[in-house]
Motif scaffolding. Structure first.
Motif, PDB file in Angstrom:
ATOM      1  N   SER A 282       0.824  -1.214   0.000  1.00 40.49           N
ATOM      2  CA  SER A 282       0.000   0.000   0.000  1.00 40.49           C
ATOM      3  C   SER A 282       0.856   1.262   0.000  1.00 40.49           C
ATOM      4  N   THR A 283       2.090   1.195   0.515  1.00 43.65           N
ATOM      5  CA  THR A 283       2.955   2.378   0.471  1.00 43.65           C
ATOM      6  C   THR A 283       3.300   2.738  -0.968  1.00 43.65           C
ATOM      7  N   GLU A 284       3.448   1.722  -1.814  1.00 43.65           N
ATOM      8  CA  GLU A 284       3.736   1.992  -3.226  1.00 43.65           C
ATOM      9  C   GLU A 284       2.528   2.633  -3.911  1.00 43.65           C
ATOM     10  N   VAL A 285       1.326   2.193  -3.540  1.00 41.50           N
ATOM     11  CA  VAL A 285       0.114   2.796  -4.108  1.00 41.50           C
ATOM     12  C   VAL A 285       0.048   4.270  -3.702  1.00 41.50           C
ATOM     13  N   ARG A 286       0.341   4.550  -2.453  1.00 37.81           N
ATOM     14  CA  ARG A 286       0.327   5.941  -1.975  1.00 37.81           C
ATOM     15  C   ARG A 286       1.390   6.778  -2.690  1.00 37.81           C
ATOM     16  N   GLU A 287       2.579   6.210  -2.880  1.00 42.41           N
ATOM     17  CA  GLU A 287       3.631   6.943  -3.588  1.00 42.41           C
ATOM     18  C   GLU A 287       3.210   7.234  -5.026  1.00 42.41           C
ATOM     19  N   TRP A 288       2.539   6.272  -5.665  1.00 40.73           N
ATOM     20  CA  TRP A 288       2.038   6.519  -7.021  1.00 40.73           C
ATOM     21  C   TRP A 288       1.049   7.678  -7.022  1.00 40.73           C
ATOM     22  N   GLN A 289       0.151   7.686  -6.045  1.00 40.13           N
ATOM     23  CA  GLN A 289      -0.831   8.769  -5.975  1.00 40.13           C
ATOM     24  C   GLN A 289      -0.128  10.117  -5.802  1.00 40.13           C
ATOM     25  N   LEU A 290       0.860  10.169  -4.937  1.00 41.36           N
ATOM     26  CA  LEU A 290       1.570  11.429  -4.695  1.00 41.36           C
ATOM     27  C   LEU A 290       2.354  11.908  -5.917  1.00 41.36           C
ATOM     28  N   GLU A 291       2.841  10.987  -6.725  1.00 37.57           N
ATOM     29  CA  GLU A 291       3.644  11.340  -7.900  1.00 37.57           C
ATOM     30  C   GLU A 291       2.803  11.601  -9.143  1.00 37.57           C
ATOM     31  N   SER A 292       1.519  11.272  -9.108  1.00 37.41           N
ATOM     32  CA  SER A 292       0.650  11.413 -10.282  1.00 37.41           C
ATOM     33  C   SER A 292       0.155  12.841 -10.419  1.00 37.41           C
ATOM     34  N   ARG A 293       0.988  13.651 -11.051  1.00 38.35           N
ATOM     35  CA  ARG A 293       0.615  15.036 -11.305  1.00 38.35           C
ATOM     36  C   ARG A 293       1.272  15.469 -12.610  1.00 38.35           C
ATOM     37  N   PRO A 294       0.708  16.430 -13.276  1.00 36.68           N
ATOM     38  CA  PRO A 294       1.266  16.885 -14.552  1.00 36.68           C
ATOM     39  C   PRO A 294       2.743  17.280 -14.412  1.00 36.68           C
ATOM     40  N   GLY A 295       3.527  16.840 -15.386  1.00 39.29           N
ATOM     41  CA  GLY A 295       4.948  17.141 -15.389  1.00 39.29           C
ATOM     42  C   GLY A 295       5.800  16.127 -14.648  1.00 39.29           C
ATOM     43  N   ASN A 296       5.162  15.164 -14.018  1.00 37.46           N
ATOM     44  CA  ASN A 296       5.894  14.166 -13.225  1.00 37.46           C
ATOM     45  C   ASN A 296       5.590  12.753 -13.721  1.00 37.46           C
ATOM     46  N   GLU A 297       5.301  12.635 -14.995  1.00 35.20           N
ATOM     47  CA  GLU A 297       4.835  11.369 -15.556  1.00 35.20           C
ATOM     48  C   GLU A 297       5.834  10.231 -15.385  1.00 35.20           C
ATOM     49  N   GLN A 298       7.126  10.506 -15.570  1.00 39.27           N
ATOM     50  CA  GLN A 298       8.127   9.435 -15.473  1.00 39.27           C
ATOM     51  C   GLN A 298       8.189   8.853 -14.060  1.00 39.27           C
ATOM     52  N   GLN A 299       8.157   9.709 -13.055  1.00 40.06           N
ATOM     53  CA  GLN A 299       8.190   9.210 -11.675  1.00 40.06           C
ATOM     54  C   GLN A 299       6.906   8.456 -11.343  1.00 40.06           C
ATOM     55  N   ALA A 300       5.780   8.921 -11.845  1.00 42.09           N
ATOM     56  CA  ALA A 300       4.513   8.200 -11.628  1.00 42.09           C
ATOM     57  C   ALA A 300       4.570   6.818 -12.267  1.00 42.09           C
ATOM     58  N   LEU A 301       5.163   6.720 -13.445  1.00 43.78           N
ATOM     59  CA  LEU A 301       5.331   5.412 -14.088  1.00 43.78           C
ATOM     60  C   LEU A 301       6.216   4.505 -13.231  1.00 43.78           C
ATOM     61  N   ASN A 302       7.299   5.061 -12.700  1.00 40.88           N
ATOM     62  CA  ASN A 302       8.180   4.269 -11.830  1.00 40.88           C
ATOM     63  C   ASN A 302       7.426   3.747 -10.613  1.00 40.88           C
ATOM     64  N   GLU A 303       6.551   4.560 -10.062  1.00 38.70           N
ATOM     65  CA  GLU A 303       5.795   4.135  -8.880  1.00 38.70           C
ATOM     66  C   GLU A 303       4.790   3.027  -9.227  1.00 38.70           C
ATOM     67  N   LEU A 304       4.179   3.109 -10.400  1.00 40.76           N
ATOM     68  CA  LEU A 304       3.311   2.003 -10.832  1.00 40.76           C
ATOM     69  C   LEU A 304       4.121   0.718 -10.970  1.00 40.76           C
ATOM     70  N   ALA A 305       5.320   0.836 -11.545  1.00 41.13           N
ATOM     71  CA  ALA A 305       6.195  -0.340 -11.655  1.00 41.13           C
ATOM     72  C   ALA A 305       6.557  -0.854 -10.265  1.00 41.13           C
ATOM     73  N   ASP A 306       6.781   0.047  -9.311  1.00 40.39           N
ATOM     74  CA  ASP A 306       7.112  -0.371  -7.938  1.00 40.39           C
ATOM     75  C   ASP A 306       5.980  -1.172  -7.298  1.00 40.39           C
ATOM     76  N   ILE A 307       4.734  -0.828  -7.605  1.00 42.22           N
ATOM     77  CA  ILE A 307       3.604  -1.611  -7.090  1.00 42.22           C
ATOM     78  C   ILE A 307       3.721  -3.057  -7.587  1.00 42.22           C
ATOM     79  N   ILE A 308       3.992  -3.204  -8.861  1.00 37.95           N
ATOM     80  CA  ILE A 308       4.120  -4.536  -9.458  1.00 37.95           C
ATOM     81  C   ILE A 308       5.327  -5.263  -8.868  1.00 37.95           C
ATOM     82  N   ILE A 309       6.449  -4.570  -8.760  1.00 43.55           N
ATOM     83  CA  ILE A 309       7.682  -5.172  -8.260  1.00 43.55           C
ATOM     84  C   ILE A 309       7.536  -5.624  -6.813  1.00 43.55           C
TER      85      ILE A 309
END
Length: 189
Positions: free
Chosen positions: A40-67
């Motif tokens: 769930s910490t990875e889900v929260r990090e994805w939510q925090l990173e999901s904002r315009p201009g931060n797409e690459q970090q948001a993608l990394n956080e989605l990958a972290d959920i899977i990992i």
């Protein structure tokens, strides 16, 4: 659509990297609930990173959920991530632009996995993670597999907007994790 063999390879690589980096040190079955909860910490990090201009970090956080989901499954039993994907069944969701709904869905899958683990039949949660009983795995893995597939669906959708594939992003994150030191960040379980 991401090749399932990529996911199986990535799960094996994740397990190896995290073991080398010390994240499996001292792990026992008693830690499994915590490992599931930490997704769930990875889900929260994805939510925090999901904002315009931060797409690459948001993608990394989605990958972290899977990992993290891969690693948790593999800690429960080697090869369990593959089983989790098979047990998950079809992903009946579609990506839309409501990240709050995505977050709630992923949190729900994590909570379902935690409840399934906690309600395992007496005697089914052994001290050794390599001996997790079949009833525990049967109960927990469909939820973790569903979470991984859901996050993968989102990763595929959002990565395509950046002219990337899910494989590109997962590989990028695993490559970075492989260069990190022992228990990077000073975090402890």
């Amino acid at each position: 659509m991401t090749d399932p063999n990529l996911l199986i390879f990535a799960a094996e690589r994740t397990y190896a990297i995290n073991g080398t980096n010390g994240w499996h040190d001292g792990y026992t079955q008693a830690d499994a609930f915590t490992k599931i909860s930490l997704i769930s910490t990875e889900v929260r990090e994805w939510q925090l990173e999901s904002r315009p201009g931060n797409e690459q970090q948001a993608l990394n956080e989605l990958a972290d959920i899977i990992i993290r989901t891969m690693d948790t499954c593999e800690l429960l039993e080697r090869g369990a991530f593959t089983l989790a994907l098979v047990m998950a069944g079809p992903c009946r969701h579609h990506p839309h632009h409501n990240n709050l709904l995505h977050m709630v869905t992923m949190y729900g899958l994590i909570e379902d996995a935690k409840q399934a683990f906690r309600k395992a039949p007496a005697g089914e949660a052994p001290a050794n993670p390599t001996e997790a009983g079949p009833e525990v795995l049967k109960a927990v893995l469909p939820h973790l597999g569903g979470l991984a597939l859901y996050a993968l669906m989102l990763l595929e959708h959002y990565a395509a907007r950046e002219n990337l594939t899910a494989q590109d992003v997962i590989t990028r994150v695993l490559d970075k994790n492989a260069t990190r030191g022992y228990r990077h960040g000073g975090r402890r379980l």
